[in-house]
Motif scaffolding. Sequence first.
Motif, mmCIF file in Angstrom:
data_model
loop_
_atom_site.group_PDB
_atom_site.id
_atom_site.type_symbol
_atom_site.label_atom_id
_atom_site.label_comp_id
_atom_site.label_asym_id
_atom_site.label_seq_id
_atom_site.Cartn_x
_atom_site.Cartn_y
_atom_site.Cartn_z
ATOM 1 N N GLY A 194 -29.388 21.178 9.733
ATOM 2 C CA GLY A 194 -29.456 22.933 9.615
ATOM 3 C C GLY A 194 -30.557 23.325 10.910
ATOM 4 N N THR A 195 -31.148 24.361 10.245
ATOM 5 C CA THR A 195 -32.056 24.925 11.576
ATOM 6 C C THR A 195 -33.457 23.994 11.794
ATOM 7 O OG1 THR A 195 -33.250 26.167 9.466
ATOM 8 C CG2 THR A 195 -31.493 27.085 10.716
ATOM 9 N N ILE A 196 -33.818 24.078 12.740
ATOM 10 C CA ILE A 196 -34.995 23.223 13.168
ATOM 11 C C ILE A 196 -36.013 24.240 13.894
ATOM 12 C CG2 ILE A 196 -35.875 21.475 14.873
ATOM 13 C CD1 ILE A 196 -33.044 20.187 14.894
ATOM 14 N N SER A 197 -37.252 24.420 12.998
ATOM 15 C CA SER A 197 -38.280 25.384 13.408
ATOM 16 C C SER A 197 -39.096 24.682 14.542
ATOM 17 C CB SER A 197 -39.053 25.677 12.140
ATOM 18 O OG SER A 197 -38.337 26.405 11.248
ATOM 19 N N TYR A 198 -39.271 25.584 15.831
ATOM 20 C CA TYR A 198 -39.672 24.435 16.741
ATOM 21 C C TYR A 198 -41.320 25.045 16.831
ATOM 22 C CZ TYR A 198 -35.013 24.090 18.799
ATOM 23 O OH TYR A 198 -33.909 23.914 18.951
ATOM 24 N N PRO A 199 -42.197 24.232 17.403
ATOM 25 C CA PRO A 199 -43.542 24.754 17.696
ATOM 26 C C PRO A 199 -43.624 25.686 18.771
ATOM 27 C CG PRO A 199 -43.253 22.350 18.680
ATOM 28 C CD PRO A 199 -41.976 22.701 17.806
ATOM 29 N N GLN A 239 -28.041 22.105 13.943
ATOM 30 C CA GLN A 239 -26.629 22.417 13.378
ATOM 31 C C GLN A 239 -25.442 21.595 13.848
ATOM 32 O OE1 GLN A 239 -26.443 24.985 11.301
ATOM 33 N NE2 GLN A 239 -28.150 26.006 11.831
ATOM 34 N N SER A 240 -25.937 20.203 13.614
ATOM 35 C CA SER A 240 -25.118 19.061 14.035
ATOM 36 C C SER A 240 -24.720 18.386 12.711
ATOM 37 C CB SER A 240 -25.481 18.220 15.210
ATOM 38 O OG SER A 240 -26.787 17.677 14.751
ATOM 39 N N THR A 241 -23.853 17.433 12.635
ATOM 40 C CA THR A 241 -23.476 16.366 11.645
ATOM 41 C C THR A 241 -23.569 15.294 12.301
ATOM 42 O OG1 THR A 241 -21.990 18.201 10.690
ATOM 43 C CG2 THR A 241 -21.586 15.743 10.277
ATOM 44 N N LEU A 242 -24.595 14.069 11.495
ATOM 45 C CA LEU A 242 -24.436 12.801 12.145
ATOM 46 C C LEU A 242 -23.783 11.948 10.887
ATOM 47 C CD1 LEU A 242 -28.365 12.668 13.200
ATOM 48 C CD2 LEU A 242 -26.065 13.259 14.434
ATOM 49 N N LEU A 244 -40.219 21.395 12.182
ATOM 50 C CA LEU A 244 -39.750 21.221 11.085
ATOM 51 C C LEU A 244 -38.121 21.141 11.268
ATOM 52 C CD1 LEU A 244 -41.402 24.109 9.072
ATOM 53 C CD2 LEU A 244 -41.837 21.557 9.089
ATOM 54 N N ILE A 245 -37.445 20.011 10.532
ATOM 55 C CA ILE A 245 -36.182 19.430 10.571
ATOM 56 C C ILE A 245 -35.462 19.903 9.185
ATOM 57 C CG2 ILE A 245 -34.385 18.270 11.066
ATOM 58 C CD1 ILE A 245 -36.305 16.690 12.917
ATOM 59 N N ASN A 246 -34.645 20.920 8.973
ATOM 60 C CA ASN A 246 -33.810 20.927 7.616
ATOM 61 C C ASN A 246 -32.545 20.186 7.660
ATOM 62 O OD1 ASN A 246 -35.517 23.309 6.217
ATOM 63 N ND2 ASN A 246 -35.441 23.688 8.419
ATOM 64 N N SER A 247 -32.030 19.505 6.516
ATOM 65 C CA SER A 247 -31.162 18.737 6.438
ATOM 66 C C SER A 247 -30.579 18.520 4.971
ATOM 67 C CB SER A 247 -31.325 17.258 7.145
ATOM 68 O OG SER A 247 -31.853 16.624 5.945
ATOM 69 N N GLN A 252 -35.304 14.020 1.088
ATOM 70 C CA GLN A 252 -36.211 14.656 2.107
ATOM 71 C C GLN A 252 -35.680 15.777 2.860
ATOM 72 O OE1 GLN A 252 -37.770 11.587 4.947
ATOM 73 N NE2 GLN A 252 -39.500 12.863 5.123
ATOM 74 N N PRO A 253 -35.468 17.055 2.270
ATOM 75 C CA PRO A 253 -34.543 17.797 2.593
ATOM 76 C C PRO A 253 -35.589 18.640 3.942
ATOM 77 C CG PRO A 253 -35.619 18.671 0.614
ATOM 78 C CD PRO A 253 -35.897 17.201 0.707
ATOM 79 N N VAL A 254 -36.667 18.645 4.152
ATOM 80 C CA VAL A 254 -37.478 19.164 5.123
ATOM 81 C C VAL A 254 -38.282 18.129 5.562
ATOM 82 C CG1 VAL A 254 -39.010 20.921 6.292
ATOM 83 C CG2 VAL A 254 -37.459 21.520 4.283
ATOM 84 N N VAL A 255 -38.146 17.781 6.895
ATOM 85 C CA VAL A 255 -38.908 16.747 7.664
ATOM 86 C C VAL A 255 -39.965 17.485 8.537
ATOM 87 C CG1 VAL A 255 -39.141 14.806 9.312
ATOM 88 C CG2 VAL A 255 -37.432 14.867 7.578
#
Length: 841
Positions: free
Chosen positions: A207-212, A225-228, A253-256, A261-264
């Motif tokens: 999903g969304t990725i929060s950038y530094p 917003q991609s599918t692997l 932060l990576i949401n998936s 591990q929904p947030v990395v």
Amino acid sequence: MKTTHVLSVLLMTSCMSSTQAEVIFYDGFESNTASGWNIAGNVATSGTQAIGNYALRLKQTASAWHTVSTQGYSAVTVQLRMAATALEANDNDRCIAELSSDGGQNWSSLIELTDGMDDASFHTASLSSAALEDNPNLQIRFRSQADDLGDYCWADEVQVTGTAGGLTPAPDIAVSGSLSFGSVALNSTSSSTLTVSNNGNADLLIGTISYPTSPFNVLADNCQQSTLVANQQCQIQVQFAPTQAGAVSDQLLINSNDGDQPVVSLAASGTGSQNPGGVDDFDPLSGNGNVSRSDLSFTTLSSGADPGSLVNFSAYALPANAAAPTNTFEGRLVLTNEATRGGFNEVKDSFRYTGSGDTTRKHLPEFDYHFVQTGSHLVPVERGMLANSHPEWEYILEPGRVWNENADNGYTRAALPFSLQQKNANCMHNGVMTFAFKDDGSITQVAYQIASETCLYFKADMWGLLGATYTPTPVANAQNIKLAHQAEVNARIPVKPISDLAVDYPGTQVANFSSSISSQHMTLYGLYIDGTHYLGGCQTRQGAYPYCEVLRVPSYSTAKSNFAGVAMMRLEQKYGNVMNQSIAGFIGACNSNGNWQDVSLENAVDMATGNYNLSGYMSDEGATHTNDLFLTEDHASKINYACGEYSRKATPGSTWVYHTSDTYIAGTVMQAMVKQQQGSSADIFADILRDELWKPLNVGQSSLATRRTYDSVAQPFAGWGLSYNADDTVKLARFLSIDNGMLNGQQMLDSNELNAALQRNSNDRGLTPTSGFKYKNGFWAKDMSADTGCSDLYVPFMSGYGGISIVLLPNDSIYYYFSDNDEFGWADAALESHNIRSFCP
């Protein structure tokens, strides 16, 4: 008669077999060995009780565990069998078989045998769960918890089966690469690429990725917003482009849809450097060294006598125009004449420790410690509470700074913040040392000054000049010490002065965050909200303390929350069924007393044991308590007093009576529990709080210690004896109230008990110490319904002796203050936070 406790387990009486699945692991112990099993305590194979010829026998307090990999297998089932002989109910004896799917962090009980189930008959359990599938670190464990030589547990027929392939579809996110950029020259760039992979067997939806934020910059991102699909990868390229000198940190932060591990969260860090090619330029300085000073000049440090009076602490501070250090300190620093030199001024002495004559309390302890330098920082090798032979004082050393001033004749100047902690007590007296040195070992005298503290009953100024020797010598593990310090600095929460609250949140009345406490008795205070730490205080009797970020403060009874309460909730989450365990089953001194058989660990943490003399608030914490609990230095004296002083007056769990001795008992029980679970060398503070919680929270190194008894037992106090700085205070509170006891997506504390402690369950508020207050799992709470207009609102907080509060506000903010005039008042601060963002749901 007791019954078997079973959690999500199918009990079976038939012989175990599997016709459909493949055997992944099996051990019937028929080789008469326990090969591959990890063993603690008295464990051996034996034929006395067995399914076939042999079984695994556990005697008294012992454990055996085995790691099994089920990678590539679905429909995994664990089956095992266990028997018991000669268990006694009054000793709380039990035999336990349990399973962990997360590498030993948390355990689920499959079989628990107690008195009445000890006829040598084997009981069988089986468990199938998605958590067991494709698991590289599945752990099976057998435990015996018994006192007598004749108490036995028997384990046999351990089998793990599964179906190759056919895994339950699930995505599994993995991220490789690092955003630790190190030193980068100003106006230059460095980039790093992160690779995100799907190691699962179902589509990973990112999903969304929060950038530094700047000076970090995302150059490319084909992940958001991609599918692997399974085994597919994507990349994120991040750049570090510093334009100002100094260390900075942020996170990505990576949401998936990864269920585990929904947030990395990935830490981003780097240092803008004037001289990136230097040997070590951490936190570089850009001044020209043209510093004007009237106090603590090079001449004073080199040849002066003891200064006749205190100076403003600005003389110990890193000056605005400080130049980069040209000398490097690594080696041993020894001070001389500590016992005879220096000035002393008594400010308050409630117990008449000192008089007009000279005493050891008026002087520093012997000082002989090692340091390393990283860039402009000077780092003590020895951290935490440093025991020594001085009768009253112990050091806590903090990282300081090094710099050049043009008037120092080619020497580099250093400043070292430190604290004196009263021996076997928790007061903190804060000071700074300063000196000048060269690479060849040349060194000036060392000036020192103490002019502030957090201590209700003893306040004093100390200052002087001491001779010193510097022996340059390589320090073992120096590079790791430097890197650990850099990581600690980079991990600090972003700080702004408390006055900036009015800028960031217009209309805020900043004075309300300190107005309830006398300013001359306030050490520090702050509010954490929306990712920023607004810091105030750090005033001394000689101006502002120059190293506020490492100013050390005591925990006192906030440890009843941060240590005793948190440790209990961690053990409950990790092992299950610990809070209801009997005190008498773990402490011989309490068992022989007769008043503790029906008192649980939770009762002790809640200070509701039913054993007391006087029920009035603090009535039992008088001179006897001070002399026999606080001032004794060995564990036997403390625990014998705690178990034997009070008679039974009420049903356990019914009456709240303030007893620090109860919390000491709780700490002793938990120490015994963790040794039982993890072996005789395990420690409730070091292994549970420090390693499993505080280190992952990036708590500072000086806070990773606790007061202990001065004997071979080294029992941590649990109810007092921690120390914090401002950053650590916020991190520990944030973990509880905002992160809900979770670390990296994993629940570390029992969520039901944490919710009860934080007053999030109106049906489990705890006892009422006094009108308008609750106490649950070591945490206080204040009824603020009428103050805020919110319905049925209790605000949880930690409280410490002399005037300490850490308040876990329900709008995801944290307020704290450390003071020492017996002033307890945070309602105005809480209401001001409520004005910023409402407490009401």
